[in-house]
Design a protein around this motif. Structure first.
Motif, PDB file in Angstrom:
ATOM      1  N   LEU A   1       0.834  -1.203   0.000  1.00 63.95           N
ATOM      2  CA  LEU A   1       0.000   0.000   0.000  1.00 63.95           C
ATOM      3  C   LEU A   1       0.869   1.253   0.000  1.00 63.95           C
ATOM      4  CD1 LEU A   1      -2.545  -1.075   2.784  1.00 63.95           C
ATOM      5  CD2 LEU A   1      -2.880  -1.251   0.304  1.00 63.95           C
ATOM      6  N   ASP A   2       0.290   2.374  -0.465  1.00 63.94           N
ATOM      7  CA  ASP A   2       1.008   3.644  -0.338  1.00 63.94           C
ATOM      8  C   ASP A   2       0.793   4.201   1.060  1.00 63.94           C
ATOM      9  OD1 ASP A   2      -1.371   5.212  -0.147  1.00 63.94           O
ATOM     10  OD2 ASP A   2      -1.426   5.546  -2.309  1.00 63.94           O
ATOM     11  N   ARG A   3       1.421   5.327   1.376  1.00 62.23           N
ATOM     12  CA  ARG A   3       1.426   5.812   2.759  1.00 62.23           C
ATOM     13  C   ARG A   3       0.047   6.227   3.245  1.00 62.23           C
ATOM     14  NH1 ARG A   3       2.482  11.500   3.582  1.00 62.23           N
ATOM     15  NH2 ARG A   3       2.424  12.679   1.637  1.00 62.23           N
ATOM     16  N   TYR A   4      -0.795   6.763   2.350  1.00 61.63           N
ATOM     17  CA  TYR A   4      -2.145   7.139   2.752  1.00 61.63           C
ATOM     18  C   TYR A   4      -2.996   5.893   3.014  1.00 61.63           C
ATOM     19  CZ  TYR A   4      -0.863  11.799   1.048  1.00 61.63           C
ATOM     20  OH  TYR A   4      -0.249  13.010   0.858  1.00 61.63           O
ATOM     21  N   GLU A   5      -2.880   4.907   2.138  1.00 57.47           N
ATOM     22  CA  GLU A   5      -3.652   3.676   2.307  1.00 57.47           C
ATOM     23  C   GLU A   5      -3.246   2.943   3.574  1.00 57.47           C
ATOM     24  OE1 GLU A   5      -3.828   3.287  -2.567  1.00 57.47           O
ATOM     25  OE2 GLU A   5      -2.482   2.012  -1.390  1.00 57.47           O
ATOM     26  N   LYS A   6      -1.948   2.999   3.920  1.00 50.08           N
ATOM     27  CA  LYS A   6      -1.492   2.373   5.164  1.00 50.08           C
ATOM     28  C   LYS A   6      -2.100   3.067   6.371  1.00 50.08           C
ATOM     29  CE  LYS A   6       2.944   0.599   3.449  1.00 50.08           C
ATOM     30  NZ  LYS A   6       4.411   0.734   3.470  1.00 50.08           N
ATOM     31  N   LYS A   7      -2.144   4.397   6.337  1.00 45.23           N
ATOM     32  CA  LYS A   7      -2.738   5.131   7.454  1.00 45.23           C
ATOM     33  C   LYS A   7      -4.231   4.814   7.591  1.00 45.23           C
ATOM     34  CE  LYS A   7       0.368   9.135   7.835  1.00 45.23           C
ATOM     35  NZ  LYS A   7       0.469   9.155   9.300  1.00 45.23           N
ATOM     36  N   ILE A   8      -4.926   4.747   6.470  1.00 51.25           N
ATOM     37  CA  ILE A   8      -6.351   4.415   6.485  1.00 51.25           C
ATOM     38  C   ILE A   8      -6.562   3.025   7.076  1.00 51.25           C
ATOM     39  CG2 ILE A   8      -8.347   3.908   5.022  1.00 51.25           C
ATOM     40  CD1 ILE A   8      -7.304   6.101   3.106  1.00 51.25           C
ATOM     41  N   PHE A   9      -5.753   2.059   6.614  1.00 50.77           N
ATOM     42  CA  PHE A   9      -5.875   0.692   7.121  1.00 50.77           C
ATOM     43  C   PHE A   9      -5.654   0.636   8.628  1.00 50.77           C
ATOM     44  CE2 PHE A   9      -3.974  -3.354   8.369  1.00 50.77           C
ATOM     45  CZ  PHE A   9      -4.897  -4.260   7.883  1.00 50.77           C
ATOM     46  N   LEU A  10      -4.603   1.299   9.114  1.00 51.09           N
ATOM     47  CA  LEU A  10      -4.298   1.256  10.537  1.00 51.09           C
ATOM     48  C   LEU A  10      -5.356   1.981  11.360  1.00 51.09           C
ATOM     49  CD1 LEU A  10      -0.412   1.778  10.495  1.00 51.09           C
ATOM     50  CD2 LEU A  10      -1.680  -0.357  10.736  1.00 51.09           C
ATOM     51  N   ASP A  11      -5.862   3.110  10.864  1.00 49.71           N
ATOM     52  CA  ASP A  11      -6.933   3.817  11.578  1.00 49.71           C
ATOM     53  C   ASP A  11      -8.165   2.946  11.721  1.00 49.71           C
ATOM     54  OD1 ASP A  11      -5.496   6.096  12.055  1.00 49.71           O
ATOM     55  OD2 ASP A  11      -6.427   7.290  10.471  1.00 49.71           O
TER      56      ASP A  11
ATOM     57  N   LEU B   1     -11.701  10.490   7.643  1.00 52.23           N
ATOM     58  CA  LEU B   1     -10.383  10.267   7.056  1.00 52.23           C
ATOM     59  C   LEU B   1     -10.103  11.220   5.906  1.00 52.23           C
ATOM     60  CD1 LEU B   1     -10.224   6.356   7.207  1.00 52.23           C
ATOM     61  CD2 LEU B   1      -9.303   8.030   8.817  1.00 52.23           C
ATOM     62  N   ASP B   2     -11.140  11.638   5.201  1.00 48.45           N
ATOM     63  CA  ASP B   2     -10.955  12.688   4.204  1.00 48.45           C
ATOM     64  C   ASP B   2     -10.554  13.989   4.891  1.00 48.45           C
ATOM     65  OD1 ASP B   2     -11.265  11.465   1.765  1.00 48.45           O
ATOM     66  OD2 ASP B   2     -13.420  11.789   1.655  1.00 48.45           O
ATOM     67  N   GLY B   3     -11.121  14.223   6.078  1.00 50.33           N
ATOM     68  CA  GLY B   3     -10.741  15.396   6.863  1.00 50.33           C
ATOM     69  C   GLY B   3      -9.290  15.353   7.293  1.00 50.33           C
TER      70      GLY B   3
ATOM     71  N   VAL C   1      -9.277   0.813  -2.581  1.00 52.81           N
ATOM     72  CA  VAL C   1      -8.093  -0.018  -2.762  1.00 52.81           C
ATOM     73  C   VAL C   1      -8.055  -1.134  -1.725  1.00 52.81           C
ATOM     74  CG1 VAL C   1      -5.567  -0.064  -2.596  1.00 52.81           C
ATOM     75  CG2 VAL C   1      -6.695   1.772  -3.859  1.00 52.81           C
ATOM     76  N   LEU C   2      -8.311  -0.795  -0.471  1.00 54.00           N
ATOM     77  CA  LEU C   2      -8.298  -1.804   0.592  1.00 54.00           C
ATOM     78  C   LEU C   2      -9.345  -2.880   0.348  1.00 54.00           C
ATOM     79  CD1 LEU C   2      -7.903   0.421   3.795  1.00 54.00           C
ATOM     80  CD2 LEU C   2      -6.119  -0.756   2.491  1.00 54.00           C
ATOM     81  N   THR C   3     -10.495  -2.484  -0.167  1.00 51.74           N
ATOM     82  CA  THR C   3     -11.554  -3.441  -0.457  1.00 51.74           C
ATOM     83  C   THR C   3     -11.163  -4.366  -1.599  1.00 51.74           C
ATOM     84  OG1 THR C   3     -13.216  -1.832   0.277  1.00 51.74           O
ATOM     85  CG2 THR C   3     -14.006  -3.682  -1.032  1.00 51.74           C
TER      86      THR C   3
END
Length: 384
Positions: A193-203, A220-222, A233-235
């Motif tokens: 994953l890229d860095r944003y996708e990793k943050k989303i996954f961990l959150d 998360l958009d905020g 992407v995660l889905t």
């Protein structure tokens, strides 16, 4: 196997492409190998290329795969493959009239299929003896929620233990520290994953499982994580599921993998981790002044019999917190100590009748104050 055979329909003369998708450890490679071994006798030309993802990071590695494929088919080395594009042309010229069985294992990028003209635009017995422990076996299966990789790894692991007590103790240990081999396999998808996708996954793994997709996306958009595309992407990579009620769901092992990644950020000091969700860890940080600017998310739920009052000053050292949940937590002191980067505040049972003026709220996106004493709130911010 039966379903895969029906999809392949080996007896037909058309070109068939079948993809097996799913989270790491699901058994995709095992199925592919079993199908290959079952049907390869029907083909004069066949090739099974393993570890495509790992062996396609550079062009020269892809060229080696193309050469291996051609060697498997033609039984002779092809020297004219000097680039990936040249390899594609050679494949077209040499194989266009041949009936070929090709398995590409562990593919995660479209270019890996294109390199082989495989994309939409080109055409041992049970070891249980008498007296095995049936309920414990069910517990093992339940822990892994049917994930074949987990059953395989843990089965090998548990064979070292000879008593019921040892099995139970091993399962308790796994509840706190997931098996490293399973974590390594599952992490392959995360690392891609890229860095944003990793943050989303961990959150999501730490705070938002079971919550509404639209609600979490706004939060998360905020945070400027581009959540709409990131959740997509995660889905698609099977790291996240959206159920029929639009709730975010995640396999327990994926959740544990995400949380373990956070724990590994600092094995000894909770205050050096990016996200805190265990009550003991949060209380340790807040009551012993261990907070740091490394913390981005913090969740504390005190709706049980234990009641504790914290001081707002305890949050003064956590000025990078974006996500904050303080359900039924009474706070004393000045609210100016809270992070000015908050995007999500969930405070069920908020103790005050109104929001203090010194509580910075400008960047808040979601404000959940259910079951609170709040009676007056003067702001344009929506309350969820």
């Amino acid at each position: 196997m039966e379903y895969m055979n029906s999809l392949l329909n080996v007896g037909t003369k058309d070109v068939r492409m079948v993809a097996i998708c799913g989270m790491g450890g699901l058994g995709k490679t095992t199925i592919a190998k079993a199908v290959f071994n079952h049907v390869f006798h029907s083909f004069e030309y066949k090739s099974f290329l393993a570890n495509v993802r790992e062996n396609s990071k550079q062009d020269k590695e892809q060229i080696c795969l193309q050469k291996q494929f051609l060697f498997d088919i033609l039984k002779t080395e092809v020297r004219e493959v000097s680039s990936v594009d040249r390899g594609i042309k050679v494949l077209k010229d040499r194989l266009c009239n041949k009936r070929v069985l090709l398995v590409l294992d562990d593919v995660d990028e479209l270019h890996q299929l294109i390199a082989f003209n495989c994309h939409s635009d080109s055409a041992r017995k049970d070891c249980f003896g008498p007296g095995s422990y049936a309920q414990l076996s069910k517990d093992v299966v339940g822990y892994f929620k049917g994930l074949p990789l987990g059953l395989e790894v843990l089965g090998s692991y548990l064979r070292e233990f000879k008593s019921v007590a040892e099995w139970k103790n091993a399962l308790e240990k796994l509840g706190k520290a997931p098996h490293s081999k399973i974590q390594e396999q599952l992490r392959i998808s995360f690392d891609a994953l890229d860095r944003y996708e990793k943050k989303i996954f961990l959150d999501i793994a730490c705070f938002f499982i079971g919550m509404d997709k639209y609600y979490v996306t706004k939060i998360l958009d905020g945070c400027e994580f581009f959540a709409t595309s990131g959740i997509g992407v995660l889905t698609r990579r099977c790291l996240l599921k959206i159920n029929h009620d639009d709730k975010l769901m995640m396999h327990d092992l994926l959740r544990d993998m995400g949380r373990e990644i956070v724990c590994q950020e600092s094995s000894d000091n909770c205050g050096q981790r990016s996200r805190l969700w265990h009550c003991e860890d949060v209380l340790d940080v807040l009551t012993n002044s261990l907070g740091t600017n490394q913390i981005e998310g913090l969740a504390l739920n005190m709706d049980g019999p234990v009641k504790l009052t914290l001081t707002a000053e305890a949050f003064a050292r956590t000025q990078n917190v974006r996500l904050l949940q303080l359900n039924y937590v009474p706070i004393t002191g000045g609210y100016e100590h809270f992070s000015k980067k908050l995007r999500w505040l969930c405070w069920h049972g908020f103790p005050l009748n109104s929001i203090p003026k010194n509580f910075y709220q400008e960047k808040l996106v979601a404000f959940d104050m259910q079951y609170s004493n709040l009676r007056q709130y003067m702001s344009e911010l929506s309350i969820f």
